[in-house]
Design a protein around this motif. Structure first.
Motif, PDB file in Angstrom:
ATOM      1  N   PHE A  41      -5.784 -11.269  -2.100  1.00 16.58           N
ATOM      2  CA  PHE A  41      -6.397  -9.988  -2.462  1.00 16.58           C
ATOM      3  C   PHE A  41      -5.787  -9.390  -3.731  1.00 16.58           C
ATOM      4  O   PHE A  41      -6.426  -8.604  -4.429  1.00 16.58           O
ATOM      5  CB  PHE A  41      -6.219  -9.017  -1.289  1.00 16.58           C
ATOM      6  N   LEU A  42      -4.565  -9.780  -4.048  1.00 15.05           N
ATOM      7  CA  LEU A  42      -3.814  -9.129  -5.126  1.00 15.05           C
ATOM      8  C   LEU A  42      -4.477  -9.172  -6.500  1.00 15.05           C
ATOM      9  O   LEU A  42      -4.406  -8.178  -7.241  1.00 15.05           O
ATOM     10  CB  LEU A  42      -2.416  -9.750  -5.230  1.00 15.05           C
ATOM     11  N   PRO A  43      -5.101 -10.285  -6.921  1.00 12.88           N
ATOM     12  CA  PRO A  43      -5.646 -10.317  -8.283  1.00 12.88           C
ATOM     13  C   PRO A  43      -6.688  -9.243  -8.570  1.00 12.88           C
ATOM     14  O   PRO A  43      -6.955  -8.935  -9.732  1.00 12.88           O
ATOM     15  CB  PRO A  43      -6.254 -11.726  -8.383  1.00 12.88           C
ATOM     16  N   LYS A  44      -7.267  -8.664  -7.527  1.00 11.62           N
ATOM     17  CA  LYS A  44      -8.303  -7.652  -7.722  1.00 11.62           C
ATOM     18  C   LYS A  44      -7.732  -6.281  -8.076  1.00 11.62           C
ATOM     19  O   LYS A  44      -8.483  -5.382  -8.470  1.00 11.62           O
ATOM     20  CB  LYS A  44      -9.141  -7.515  -6.445  1.00 11.62           C
ATOM     21  N   LEU A  45      -6.427  -6.112  -7.925  1.00  9.22           N
ATOM     22  CA  LEU A  45      -5.828  -4.784  -8.012  1.00  9.22           C
ATOM     23  C   LEU A  45      -5.186  -4.542  -9.369  1.00  9.22           C
ATOM     24  O   LEU A  45      -4.176  -5.160  -9.718  1.00  9.22           O
ATOM     25  CB  LEU A  45      -4.776  -4.618  -6.912  1.00  9.22           C
ATOM     26  N   GLY A  46      -5.768  -3.614 -10.137  1.00 13.68           N
ATOM     27  CA  GLY A  46      -5.171  -3.159 -11.376  1.00 13.68           C
ATOM     28  C   GLY A  46      -4.575  -1.781 -11.199  1.00 13.68           C
ATOM     29  O   GLY A  46      -4.598  -1.213 -10.093  1.00 13.68           O
ATOM     30  N   PRO A  47      -4.041  -1.191 -12.251  1.00 16.55           N
ATOM     31  CA  PRO A  47      -3.422   0.138 -12.138  1.00 16.55           C
ATOM     32  C   PRO A  47      -4.351   1.202 -11.574  1.00 16.55           C
ATOM     33  O   PRO A  47      -3.939   2.003 -10.722  1.00 16.55           O
ATOM     34  CB  PRO A  47      -3.004   0.444 -13.578  1.00 16.55           C
ATOM     35  N   ASP A  48      -5.607   1.248 -12.034  1.00 21.57           N
ATOM     36  CA  ASP A  48      -6.528   2.274 -11.543  1.00 21.57           C
ATOM     37  C   ASP A  48      -6.795   2.110 -10.054  1.00 21.57           C
ATOM     38  O   ASP A  48      -6.864   3.098  -9.305  1.00 21.57           O
ATOM     39  CB  ASP A  48      -7.855   2.213 -12.304  1.00 21.57           C
ATOM     40  N   GLU A  49      -6.955   0.856  -9.618  1.00 19.05           N
ATOM     41  CA  GLU A  49      -7.234   0.602  -8.209  1.00 19.05           C
ATOM     42  C   GLU A  49      -6.035   0.998  -7.340  1.00 19.05           C
ATOM     43  O   GLU A  49      -6.193   1.628  -6.285  1.00 19.05           O
ATOM     44  CB  GLU A  49      -7.566  -0.881  -7.994  1.00 19.05           C
ATOM     45  N   VAL A  50      -4.846   0.649  -7.790  1.00 18.08           N
ATOM     46  CA  VAL A  50      -3.642   0.977  -7.020  1.00 18.08           C
ATOM     47  C   VAL A  50      -3.479   2.491  -6.902  1.00 18.08           C
ATOM     48  O   VAL A  50      -3.156   3.013  -5.827  1.00 18.08           O
ATOM     49  CB  VAL A  50      -2.404   0.328  -7.660  1.00 18.08           C
TER      50      VAL A  50
ATOM     51  N   THR B 131     -13.370   8.802  -5.151  1.00 19.60           N
ATOM     52  CA  THR B 131     -12.771   7.801  -6.040  1.00 19.60           C
ATOM     53  C   THR B 131     -12.400   6.545  -5.262  1.00 19.60           C
ATOM     54  O   THR B 131     -12.630   5.417  -5.717  1.00 19.60           O
ATOM     55  CB  THR B 131     -11.523   8.381  -6.732  1.00 19.60           C
ATOM     56  N   PHE B 132     -11.839   6.735  -4.079  1.00 19.38           N
ATOM     57  CA  PHE B 132     -11.473   5.597  -3.240  1.00 19.38           C
ATOM     58  C   PHE B 132     -12.713   4.799  -2.846  1.00 19.38           C
ATOM     59  O   PHE B 132     -12.702   3.556  -2.867  1.00 19.38           O
ATOM     60  CB  PHE B 132     -10.748   6.095  -1.993  1.00 19.38           C
ATOM     61  N   GLY B 133     -13.784   5.484  -2.489  1.00 19.12           N
ATOM     62  CA  GLY B 133     -15.026   4.805  -2.107  1.00 19.12           C
ATOM     63  C   GLY B 133     -15.561   3.935  -3.224  1.00 19.12           C
ATOM     64  O   GLY B 133     -15.968   2.785  -3.003  1.00 19.12           O
ATOM     65  N   ARG B 134     -15.568   4.480  -4.445  1.00 21.02           N
ATOM     66  CA  ARG B 134     -16.041   3.686  -5.590  1.00 21.02           C
ATOM     67  C   ARG B 134     -15.135   2.475  -5.810  1.00 21.02           C
ATOM     68  O   ARG B 134     -15.604   1.370  -6.135  1.00 21.02           O
ATOM     69  CB  ARG B 134     -16.085   4.555  -6.838  1.00 21.02           C
ATOM     70  N   THR B 135     -13.843   2.690  -5.650  1.00 24.17           N
ATOM     71  CA  THR B 135     -12.889   1.607  -5.858  1.00 24.17           C
ATOM     72  C   THR B 135     -13.089   0.485  -4.845  1.00 24.17           C
ATOM     73  O   THR B 135     -13.125  -0.698  -5.211  1.00 24.17           O
ATOM     74  CB  THR B 135     -11.450   2.155  -5.761  1.00 24.17           C
ATOM     75  N   MET B 136     -13.273   0.836  -3.586  1.00 27.05           N
ATOM     76  CA  MET B 136     -13.446  -0.187  -2.560  1.00 27.05           C
ATOM     77  C   MET B 136     -14.752  -0.952  -2.740  1.00 27.05           C
ATOM     78  O   MET B 136     -14.795  -2.166  -2.523  1.00 27.05           O
ATOM     79  CB  MET B 136     -13.396   0.462  -1.171  1.00 27.05           C
ATOM     80  N   LYS B 137     -15.794  -0.269  -3.142  1.00 31.80           N
ATOM     81  CA  LYS B 137     -17.058  -0.970  -3.379  1.00 31.80           C
ATOM     82  C   LYS B 137     -16.901  -2.005  -4.475  1.00 31.80           C
ATOM     83  O   LYS B 137     -17.422  -3.133  -4.385  1.00 31.80           O
ATOM     84  CB  LYS B 137     -18.134   0.041  -3.761  1.00 31.80           C
ATOM     85  N   LYS B 138     -16.130  -1.660  -5.511  1.00 31.87           N
ATOM     86  CA  LYS B 138     -15.887  -2.604  -6.598  1.00 31.87           C
ATOM     87  C   LYS B 138     -15.024  -3.783  -6.117  1.00 31.87           C
ATOM     88  O   LYS B 138     -15.300  -4.944  -6.460  1.00 31.87           O
ATOM     89  CB  LYS B 138     -15.202  -1.896  -7.757  1.00 31.87           C
ATOM     90  N   LEU B 139     -14.004  -3.493  -5.324  1.00 32.13           N
ATOM     91  CA  LEU B 139     -13.103  -4.538  -4.842  1.00 32.13           C
ATOM     92  C   LEU B 139     -13.787  -5.513  -3.902  1.00 32.13           C
ATOM     93  O   LEU B 139     -13.417  -6.695  -3.845  1.00 32.13           O
ATOM     94  CB  LEU B 139     -11.899  -3.921  -4.147  1.00 32.13           C
ATOM     95  N   LEU B 140     -14.778  -5.048  -3.169  1.00 33.14           N
ATOM     96  CA  LEU B 140     -15.388  -5.875  -2.125  1.00 33.14           C
ATOM     97  C   LEU B 140     -16.674  -6.562  -2.571  1.00 33.14           C
ATOM     98  O   LEU B 140     -17.359  -7.166  -1.756  1.00 33.14           O
ATOM     99  CB  LEU B 140     -15.653  -5.026  -0.874  1.00 33.14           C
ATOM    100  N   ILE B 141     -16.998  -6.451  -3.830  1.00 28.06           N
ATOM    101  CA  ILE B 141     -18.182  -7.164  -4.352  1.00 28.06           C
ATOM    102  C   ILE B 141     -17.974  -8.673  -4.249  1.00 28.06           C
ATOM    103  O   ILE B 141     -16.908  -9.180  -4.604  1.00 28.06           O
ATOM    104  CB  ILE B 141     -18.438  -6.789  -5.828  1.00 28.06           C
TER     105      ILE B 141
END
Length: 451
Positions: free
Chosen positions: A88-97, A441-451
């Motif tokens: 899962f880690l490669p999906k996480l950048g500074p904004d996501e964290v 913001t969290f909702g938008r982030t999770m939608k992007k991560l789970l694509i």
């Protein structure tokens, strides 16, 4: 100076009525007086407690909650869960964290935590390249804590090896990896981000399998201030591997090779002999217990009864954040002991309220592990406070210790009404002050991560 009045408050000496509390400009408690009228300038609550410190967090793992429950071909355990986390880690950048951490910290506040120790090891870009600011990712953790108002002790994590004996890190661990010198430089780079008067900075060797004895010596020589946290003896395999490497068990090795004292917090310490348990208790270090994560990962059950009988200090954290409820951590800690010993009220002494005993011990241990002057409604302490909803179903008509027994063993986060962290009002009527914006913001982030 601000004032807060509680009809009933848990003070160091016990429950008191009509307690008037004054706060200074920095968010510390300036005075506490019982049997006082509120006055027109005081905010009023029914039930007031010191708020807990969450002593162990990996904020980014909140995004993994519910995503690791599919069974593989073999047995699922901590080690298979770890591989899913690495993927899962490669999906996480500074904004996501930052977005994930802000959501988590708001949730923690809503459950009754006023501060958190962030065991932060996601340091670099996906290929392991450091950011231009070594502390870029640490700075995003600080930003999330500051935007939510939660108190923070930042623990930059030293992760240099992939196993006992100094094996090189593998691809899944590159984002964590630093030499001891670079980790210490990262720690210093993080210091300017910590601008609040109640912010704290410590250090965390990840585990004995992630640093060599030589690495650990360098880190401890340089880390002259702040708390020191380390994962230890979480898994049977870890114990077996440590024995194969050194001839000693992990807690045994650490007690023999480092000066373990009240600055230390040993996270999990699940698998100890009776002698290790006694020695750890005598050291003055804190055992950092994370009952919901330890249950989720199948770690085992901490030897709580023996440790506490030896005078051991402990606190709780939510670790991987499969759950984010302060009362639930205390409840599961006690319930695990009941299942293990087939008895009731295991962690309280004769005549004690179980809920009050658990809360007081977790308050003291959590504050010590954070290096934070909190956990007591007393002059000079940070105003880390939580009020409970007297009208909640499980609290109706309850007084004194009945309140804590009911909240911890029959209630949950919905019992929490208001929360203050160092005098900052961060939760009102059960909701974080900025929940809607943070959740969007969290909702938008999770939608992007789970694509």
């Amino acid at each position: 100076m601000r004032k807060l009045h509680a009809k009933s408050a848990l003070l160091p000496e016990g429950w008191a009525k009509d307690v008037l509390i004054s706060l200074d400009a920095d968010g510390r408690i300036a005075s506490v007086t019982a049997n006082q009228a509120p006055g027109a300038d005081a905010d009023t609550v029914a039930i007031l407690l010191p708020a807990l410190s969450n002593l162990h967090s990996h904020a980014f793992q909140r995004a993994l909650a519910g995503l690791t429950e599919k069974r593989g071909a073999g047995d699922d355990d901590f080690w298979s869960w770890r591989e899913a986390m690495y993927a899962f880690l490669p999906k996480l950048g500074p904004d996501e964290v930052e977005a994930i951490a802000a959501m988590l910290y708001a949730e923690l506040a809503e459950s009754g935590f006023a501060s958190v120790a962030e065991f932060h090891y996601l340091h670099h870009q996906p290929d392991g390249t450091p950011f231009a600011d070594l502390a870029e990712m640490a700075g995003r953790i600080v930003a999330a804590a500051q935007s939510t108002g939660l108190g923070l002790t930042l623990l930059p994590v030293a992760y240099a090896r992939s196993g006992f004996g100094g094996a090189a890190v593998h691809d899944g661990q590159k984002r964590f990896a630093n030499t001891p010198d670079r980790l210490l430089a990262l720690r210093e780079a993080a210091r300017p981000h910590l601008t609040r008067v109640d912010d704290g900075l410590g250090l965390a060797p990840h585990s004995l399998r992630a640093v060599t004895p030589e690495d650990l010596a360098v880190l401890l020589e340089a880390a002259t201030d702040g708390p020191i946290h380390i994962h230890i003896a979480e898994q049977i395999k870890e114990v077996d591997d440590c024995l194969a490497w050194s001839g000693q068990r992990p807690v045994e090795w650490l007690l023999e090779n480092a000066e373990i004292d009240g600055r230390w917090c040993l996270i999990h310490a699940t698998h100890m002999t009776s002698e290790e348990t006694r020695r750890l208790a005598a050291s003055g270090a804190v055992a950092g217990l994370c009952p919901t994560t330890e249950a989720d990962l199948g770690d085992g059950i901490f030897p709580g009864s023996a440790y506490m009988s030896s005078g051991g200090v402990w606190g709780v954290g939510t670790d991987s954040h499969v759950r984010t409820d302060a009362a639930e951590e205390l409840r599961l800690l006690e319930w695990s002991q009941r299942l293990s010993h087939r008895k009731r009220t295991v962690l309280a002494e004769a005549g004690q309220s179980n809920g009050t005993a658990l809360l007081r011990q977790a308050l003291a241990g959590g504050a010590q592990a954070m290096g934070r002057t909190s956990g007591r409604i007393a002059k000079g302490y940070w105003a880390d406070l939580v009020s409970l909803d007297q009208g909640h179903t499980v609290l109706c008509g309850k007084t004194g210790d009945q309140i804590l027994d009911s909240w911890i063993f029959s209630g949950d986060r919905t019992c929490v009404q208001h929360v203050w962290s160092a005098g900052r009002a961060i939760v009102r009527d059960g909701r974080h002050k900025d929940r809607e914006a943070i959740a969007n913001t969290f909702g938008r982030t999770m939608k992007k991560l789970l694509i």
